[in-house]
Design a protein around this motif. Structure first.
Motif, PDB file in Angstrom:
ATOM      1  N   LEU A  61       0.844  -1.198   0.000  1.00  0.00           N
ATOM      2  CA  LEU A  61       0.000   0.000   0.000  1.00  0.00           C
ATOM      3  C   LEU A  61       0.872   1.238   0.000  1.00  0.00           C
ATOM      4  O   LEU A  61       0.556   2.241  -0.649  1.00  0.00           O
ATOM      5  CB  LEU A  61      -0.932   0.004   1.212  1.00  0.00           C
ATOM      6  CG  LEU A  61      -1.958  -1.131   1.255  1.00  0.00           C
ATOM      7  CD1 LEU A  61      -2.892  -0.948   2.439  1.00  0.00           C
ATOM      8  CD2 LEU A  61      -2.756  -1.192  -0.029  1.00  0.00           C
TER       9      LEU A  61
ATOM     10  N   ASP B  75      -9.206  -4.468   5.479  1.00  0.00           N
ATOM     11  CA  ASP B  75      -9.150  -4.488   4.024  1.00  0.00           C
ATOM     12  C   ASP B  75     -10.464  -3.864   3.563  1.00  0.00           C
ATOM     13  O   ASP B  75     -11.216  -3.369   4.376  1.00  0.00           O
ATOM     14  CB  ASP B  75      -8.985  -5.935   3.542  1.00  0.00           C
ATOM     15  CG  ASP B  75      -8.120  -5.992   2.285  1.00  0.00           C
ATOM     16  OD1 ASP B  75      -8.124  -5.024   1.511  1.00  0.00           O
ATOM     17  OD2 ASP B  75      -7.466  -7.012   2.082  1.00  0.00           O
ATOM     18  N   LYS B  76     -10.748  -3.871   2.268  1.00  0.00           N
ATOM     19  CA  LYS B  76     -11.928  -3.170   1.762  1.00  0.00           C
ATOM     20  C   LYS B  76     -11.951  -1.753   2.335  1.00  0.00           C
ATOM     21  O   LYS B  76     -12.899  -1.345   3.024  1.00  0.00           O
ATOM     22  CB  LYS B  76     -13.206  -3.928   2.107  1.00  0.00           C
ATOM     23  CG  LYS B  76     -13.246  -5.281   1.417  1.00  0.00           C
ATOM     24  CD  LYS B  76     -14.591  -5.923   1.509  1.00  0.00           C
ATOM     25  CE  LYS B  76     -14.542  -7.288   0.838  1.00  0.00           C
ATOM     26  NZ  LYS B  76     -15.794  -8.017   0.909  1.00  0.00           N
ATOM     27  N   LEU B  77     -10.877  -1.044   2.067  1.00  0.00           N
ATOM     28  CA  LEU B  77     -10.709   0.280   2.649  1.00  0.00           C
ATOM     29  C   LEU B  77     -11.736   1.246   2.092  1.00  0.00           C
ATOM     30  O   LEU B  77     -11.968   1.300   0.888  1.00  0.00           O
ATOM     31  CB  LEU B  77      -9.295   0.777   2.340  1.00  0.00           C
ATOM     32  CG  LEU B  77      -8.189  -0.122   2.883  1.00  0.00           C
ATOM     33  CD1 LEU B  77      -6.843   0.282   2.295  1.00  0.00           C
ATOM     34  CD2 LEU B  77      -8.155  -0.048   4.403  1.00  0.00           C
ATOM     35  N   GLU B  78     -12.320   2.016   2.984  1.00  0.00           N
ATOM     36  CA  GLU B  78     -13.269   3.036   2.546  1.00  0.00           C
ATOM     37  C   GLU B  78     -12.583   4.383   2.599  1.00  0.00           C
ATOM     38  O   GLU B  78     -12.054   4.774   3.633  1.00  0.00           O
ATOM     39  CB  GLU B  78     -14.511   3.051   3.450  1.00  0.00           C
ATOM     40  CG  GLU B  78     -15.270   1.752   3.371  1.00  0.00           C
ATOM     41  CD  GLU B  78     -16.757   1.913   3.656  1.00  0.00           C
ATOM     42  OE1 GLU B  78     -17.240   3.056   3.693  1.00  0.00           O
ATOM     43  OE2 GLU B  78     -17.415   0.890   3.825  1.00  0.00           O
TER      44      GLU B  78
ATOM     45  N   PRO C  30      -9.945   7.522   0.976  1.00  0.00           N
ATOM     46  CA  PRO C  30      -8.497   7.631   0.832  1.00  0.00           C
ATOM     47  C   PRO C  30      -7.768   7.322   2.142  1.00  0.00           C
ATOM     48  O   PRO C  30      -8.294   7.559   3.223  1.00  0.00           O
ATOM     49  CB  PRO C  30      -8.297   9.088   0.439  1.00  0.00           C
ATOM     50  CG  PRO C  30      -9.603   9.526  -0.131  1.00  0.00           C
ATOM     51  CD  PRO C  30     -10.637   8.767   0.623  1.00  0.00           C
ATOM     52  N   VAL C  31      -6.581   6.771   2.010  1.00  0.00           N
ATOM     53  CA  VAL C  31      -5.734   6.481   3.169  1.00  0.00           C
ATOM     54  C   VAL C  31      -4.397   7.180   2.962  1.00  0.00           C
ATOM     55  O   VAL C  31      -3.704   6.926   1.974  1.00  0.00           O
ATOM     56  CB  VAL C  31      -5.505   4.963   3.313  1.00  0.00           C
ATOM     57  CG1 VAL C  31      -4.505   4.676   4.416  1.00  0.00           C
ATOM     58  CG2 VAL C  31      -6.825   4.249   3.585  1.00  0.00           C
TER      59      VAL C  31
ATOM     60  N   SER D  26      -5.046  -4.686  -3.543  1.00  0.00           N
ATOM     61  CA  SER D  26      -5.770  -3.815  -2.621  1.00  0.00           C
ATOM     62  C   SER D  26      -7.220  -3.744  -3.059  1.00  0.00           C
ATOM     63  O   SER D  26      -7.511  -3.614  -4.252  1.00  0.00           O
ATOM     64  CB  SER D  26      -5.146  -2.416  -2.603  1.00  0.00           C
ATOM     65  OG  SER D  26      -5.941  -1.536  -1.827  1.00  0.00           O
ATOM     66  N   THR D  27      -8.107  -3.873  -2.097  1.00  0.00           N
ATOM     67  CA  THR D  27      -9.538  -3.713  -2.374  1.00  0.00           C
ATOM     68  C   THR D  27     -10.034  -2.485  -1.624  1.00  0.00           C
ATOM     69  O   THR D  27      -9.704  -2.300  -0.461  1.00  0.00           O
ATOM     70  CB  THR D  27     -10.328  -4.958  -1.927  1.00  0.00           C
ATOM     71  OG1 THR D  27      -9.861  -6.073  -2.681  1.00  0.00           O
ATOM     72  CG2 THR D  27     -11.818  -4.788  -2.169  1.00  0.00           C
ATOM     73  N   TYR D  28     -10.773  -1.656  -2.332  1.00  0.00           N
ATOM     74  CA  TYR D  28     -11.331  -0.486  -1.665  1.00  0.00           C
ATOM     75  C   TYR D  28     -12.768  -0.277  -2.099  1.00  0.00           C
ATOM     76  O   TYR D  28     -13.204  -0.787  -3.134  1.00  0.00           O
ATOM     77  CB  TYR D  28     -10.487   0.763  -1.893  1.00  0.00           C
ATOM     78  CG  TYR D  28     -10.084   1.065  -3.316  1.00  0.00           C
ATOM     79  CD1 TYR D  28      -8.880   0.598  -3.821  1.00  0.00           C
ATOM     80  CD2 TYR D  28     -10.893   1.843  -4.142  1.00  0.00           C
ATOM     81  CE1 TYR D  28      -8.495   0.893  -5.120  1.00  0.00           C
ATOM     82  CE2 TYR D  28     -10.503   2.152  -5.436  1.00  0.00           C
ATOM     83  CZ  TYR D  28      -9.305   1.667  -5.926  1.00  0.00           C
ATOM     84  OH  TYR D  28      -8.922   1.962  -7.213  1.00  0.00           O
ATOM     85  N   VAL D  29     -13.489   0.420  -1.277  1.00  0.00           N
ATOM     86  CA  VAL D  29     -14.898   0.687  -1.520  1.00  0.00           C
ATOM     87  C   VAL D  29     -15.025   2.116  -2.019  1.00  0.00           C
ATOM     88  O   VAL D  29     -14.503   3.041  -1.387  1.00  0.00           O
ATOM     89  CB  VAL D  29     -15.713   0.516  -0.218  1.00  0.00           C
ATOM     90  CG1 VAL D  29     -17.174   0.889  -0.436  1.00  0.00           C
ATOM     91  CG2 VAL D  29     -15.588  -0.909   0.296  1.00  0.00           C
TER      92      VAL D  29
ATOM     93  N   GLU E 142     -17.148  -2.071  -5.068  1.00  0.00           N
ATOM     94  CA  GLU E 142     -15.871  -2.526  -4.541  1.00  0.00           C
ATOM     95  C   GLU E 142     -14.895  -2.618  -5.702  1.00  0.00           C
ATOM     96  O   GLU E 142     -15.223  -3.196  -6.737  1.00  0.00           O
ATOM     97  CB  GLU E 142     -16.044  -3.937  -3.978  1.00  0.00           C
ATOM     98  CG  GLU E 142     -15.846  -4.052  -2.500  1.00  0.00           C
ATOM     99  CD  GLU E 142     -16.183  -5.465  -2.043  1.00  0.00           C
ATOM    100  OE1 GLU E 142     -17.093  -5.562  -1.230  1.00  0.00           O
ATOM    101  OE2 GLU E 142     -15.562  -6.422  -2.529  1.00  0.00           O
TER     102      GLU E 142
ATOM    103  N   VAL F 167      -7.531  -3.819  -7.133  1.00  0.00           N
ATOM    104  CA  VAL F 167      -6.480  -3.514  -8.097  1.00  0.00           C
ATOM    105  C   VAL F 167      -5.318  -4.488  -7.942  1.00  0.00           C
ATOM    106  O   VAL F 167      -4.950  -4.883  -6.831  1.00  0.00           O
ATOM    107  CB  VAL F 167      -5.977  -2.060  -7.959  1.00  0.00           C
ATOM    108  CG1 VAL F 167      -7.100  -1.094  -8.304  1.00  0.00           C
ATOM    109  CG2 VAL F 167      -5.418  -1.756  -6.589  1.00  0.00           C
TER     110      VAL F 167
ATOM    111  N   THR G 174      -5.673   3.479  -3.229  1.00  0.00           N
ATOM    112  CA  THR G 174      -6.410   4.399  -2.359  1.00  0.00           C
ATOM    113  C   THR G 174      -5.458   5.015  -1.332  1.00  0.00           C
ATOM    114  O   THR G 174      -5.726   6.070  -0.766  1.00  0.00           O
ATOM    115  CB  THR G 174      -7.577   3.681  -1.655  1.00  0.00           C
ATOM    116  OG1 THR G 174      -8.270   4.623  -0.858  1.00  0.00           O
ATOM    117  CG2 THR G 174      -7.096   2.550  -0.781  1.00  0.00           C
TER     118      THR G 174
END
Lengths: 165, 442
Positions: A61, A154-157, A159-160, B198-201, B334, B337, B363
């Protein structure tokens, strides 16, 4: 191994100080806690139970090989030109379980846990991380030479960025 | 669905009057949950969708779990090296079969009641079968897994369909196939998904993710800060070669273009002013010795983003990416990448490819995060029904019908070509495909 109590106190102080500077937006002082050759690393997950282990051949990341990586992030935040960083999310870091894991002539290593609550346009959320630190000690005190953040979410909501970690 | 949404209303949602200089869509297509449910049924579950890359099921008995619409699906590598895909649920009560996203197993055993399936989908064991079903005449094969109707690989990229009535994969991809070729032919040993993802919502509609990936118009505003950040870094650290970032496209000073590739597929490109900063440049000599000059030029000098209708994007720009989108609800999707790279790539190039990926794409990166923020603002604004139209007219008057010189040089035949990636004519094809699938008779 018997670890000097003063050193334990010094390590805990530095870790608490590091996250406090992030929450208080004291960016320059925050950067100063890191040695110029400090590595800043947020691995990605290679499967449900394991993170990647080799940044040279696997996706992360974030992986900054020197302090310039966090300087870039601060440059971007302060530019006020980053869509994701204006307005800036508010954050509070809660650090606990600080343990000094090892000491030798050159390096001190420590682990800790961190909960970060952030609040922004889309509301509040809390993420958790395992911290792995390495420090170098010289006459001026401790400098961070590694901050590895294993973000367990995981499944980040949303921006980080470095202040979310 | 409460029935409030009717197919007959679709024509009004895509205002397609190109002859009069108008192409726009009603923003309720992003916000209306009834429309979303219809999209799942009529687009995702009635046509080709991307599933995974062959390198994610590298050996016999390897599986990769994904979805088609509301259907969990598993792709499995067979004993003869072929690929199969099944609905990934136990025939007994419907528990998901695969314990993990990706793995290897000779049989998939349901962890609920212990029913087992061989990797070709046959039900091979039912726990305490004799006690429960008797000894005579019981036909276990009635519980074999349901294979999906169609499965096809185009040069390693695997697509599937829940219905039989779809065009052949080559026909579905059409002009977009050449854009996949331009990625695949970079490596004689093929491409591989690099470990880690990486998985993001995104708190926005899935179509906005497709739009964003081939929207060249936002780059010089949203990514201006990325350009200034890397410029500042390069001066501060005196970086050279692969450690530098291509910047021309970010500030909007280079030749570029956009294509409506047909069947809803879209692509954009922008000239790289410093191709020597790209990892693939290390293979320049091999490319020149093995590929036509026009292909080499496209590969080395043109950063490319491809959006395949309806659920995957393939980028070959600062780095190389598979971006998979899974629709969750009207206002949520979802995104996962992956970095995809040439097999056998040298250590320096691979490392640079990863660093460029992390810099820009995630993200947690310094560009995708800004894209997400813009997308989420666009979603928030789309609920304003009194300001209902999203406008896609830019470049309408200057577009070329059919292929331009660049397309002809590598032999693909788009519906239209545009001389700038800031133009929006490529979206005509996306929303026409959307409208046609949504209004097709059952």
């Amino acid at each position: 191994m018997d670890i000097d109590t003063n050193l334990k106190r010094e390590v805990a102080e530095l870790i608490n100080w590091e996250t406090t500077l992030l929450d208080r937006r004291e960016w320059d002082d925050w950067i100063d806690l890191f040695a110029e050759d400090a590595v800043y690393w947020v691995p990605s997950w290679v499967d449900e139970e394991h993170t990647v282990t080799d940044p040279e051949t696997q996706l992360n990341l974030m992986y900054f090989q020197n302090r310039g990586g966090i300087e870039d992030r601060v440059f971007r935040i302060e530019s006020r030109d980053s869509y994701a960083s204006l307005p800036l999310d508010r954050t509070v870091h809660i650090v606990s379980n600080i343990l000094v894991a090892g000491v030798d002539d050159e390096e001190i290593s420590a682990t800790a846990n961190c909960l970060v609550h952030s609040f922004g346009k889309q509301g509040g959320q809390t993420r958790a991380s395992l911290y792995d630190f390495k420090f170098r000690k010289n006459d001026a005190g401790l400098k961070i030479i590694l901050k590895k953040i294993t973000l367990i979410d995981d499944k980040l909501e949303g921006p980080v960025d470095v202040y979310h970690l | 669905m409460d029935g409030s949404f009717q197919k007959s209303g679709l024509e009004a949602l895509v205002d397609d009057r190109v002859d009069e200089g108008v192409f726009r869509v009603d923003r309720s297509i992003y916000t209306d949950q009834d429309i979303f449910e219809a999209e799942i049924e009529r687009i995702f579950e009635k046509g080709w969708v991307y599933l995974c890359h062959e390198s994610q099921v590298p050996e016999v008995n390897c599986y990769f779990a994904t979805d088609i619409g509301r259907h969990p699906v598993v792709v499995v590598r067979q004993k003869d090296d072929s690929l199969s895909a099944f609905i990934n649920v136990c025939s007994h009560r419907g528990a998901l079969l695969t314990p993990k996203k990706q793995g290897k197993a000779a049989t998939l055993t349901c962890r609920f009641h212990g029913w087992s399936y061989s990797c070709d989908g046959r039900c091979v064991r039912i726990k305490n079968e004799k006690e429960g079903f008797g000894e005579d005449g019981f036909d276990r094969s009635q519980y074999d897994l349901n294979p999906i109707s169609k499965l096809a690989s185009y040069r390693g990229f695997i697509f599937g369909s829940l219905v039989d009535d779809v065009e052949p994969i080559e026909e579905y991809l059409g002009a977009a196939a050449t854009w996949i070729d331009l990625m695949v032919e970079q490596s004689p040993e093929g491409l591989e998904v690099v470990p880690g993802s990486s998985t993001y919502v995104i708190r926005g509609n899935w179509k906005m993710q497709l739009e964003n990936s081939v929207d060249g118009y936002h780059v010089s505003t949203v990514h201006r800060v990325f350009a200034s950040t890397v410029r500042n870094r390069e001066e501060r650290e005196s970086l050279k070669g692969l450690k530098q970032t291509e910047g021309g496209r970010l500030v909007g000073i280079v030749p570029s273009g956009a294509y409506d590739l047909g069947n809803g597929h879209m692509s954009i490109w922008a000239q790289h002013t410093t191709p020597e900063r790209r990892p693939i440049f290390k293979k320049k000599e091999w490319l020149e010795a093995n590929l036509p000059a026009a292909h080499v030029e496209w590969i080395l000098e043109k950063g490319r983003n491809l959006a395949l209708f309806p659920n995957v994007m393939l980028m070959d720009n600062p780095s190389t990416q598979i971006r998979y989108v899974k629709p969750i609800s009207a206002d949520r999707a979802e995104v996962t990448v992956y970095c995809i790279a040439p097999v056998g790539e040298g250590a320096e190039a691979r490392s640079a490819r990863l660093r460029k990926f992390e810099d820009f794409y995630l993200t947690a990166g310094m560009a995708t995060s800004d894209d997400m923020a813009a997308l989420e603002d666009t979603m928030a604004g789309s609920f304003a029904s009194q300001a209902q139209w999203s406008d896609f007219n830019r470049g309408l008057k200057t577009m070329t019908h059919g292929a331009d010189e660049g397309a002809k040089a590598v032999g693909f035949d788009p519906v239209s070509s545009s001389e700038s990636w800031e133009n929006e004519t490529l979206f005509f094809g996306f929303y026409r495909r959307w409208r046609d699938m949504m209004s097709a008779s059952d």
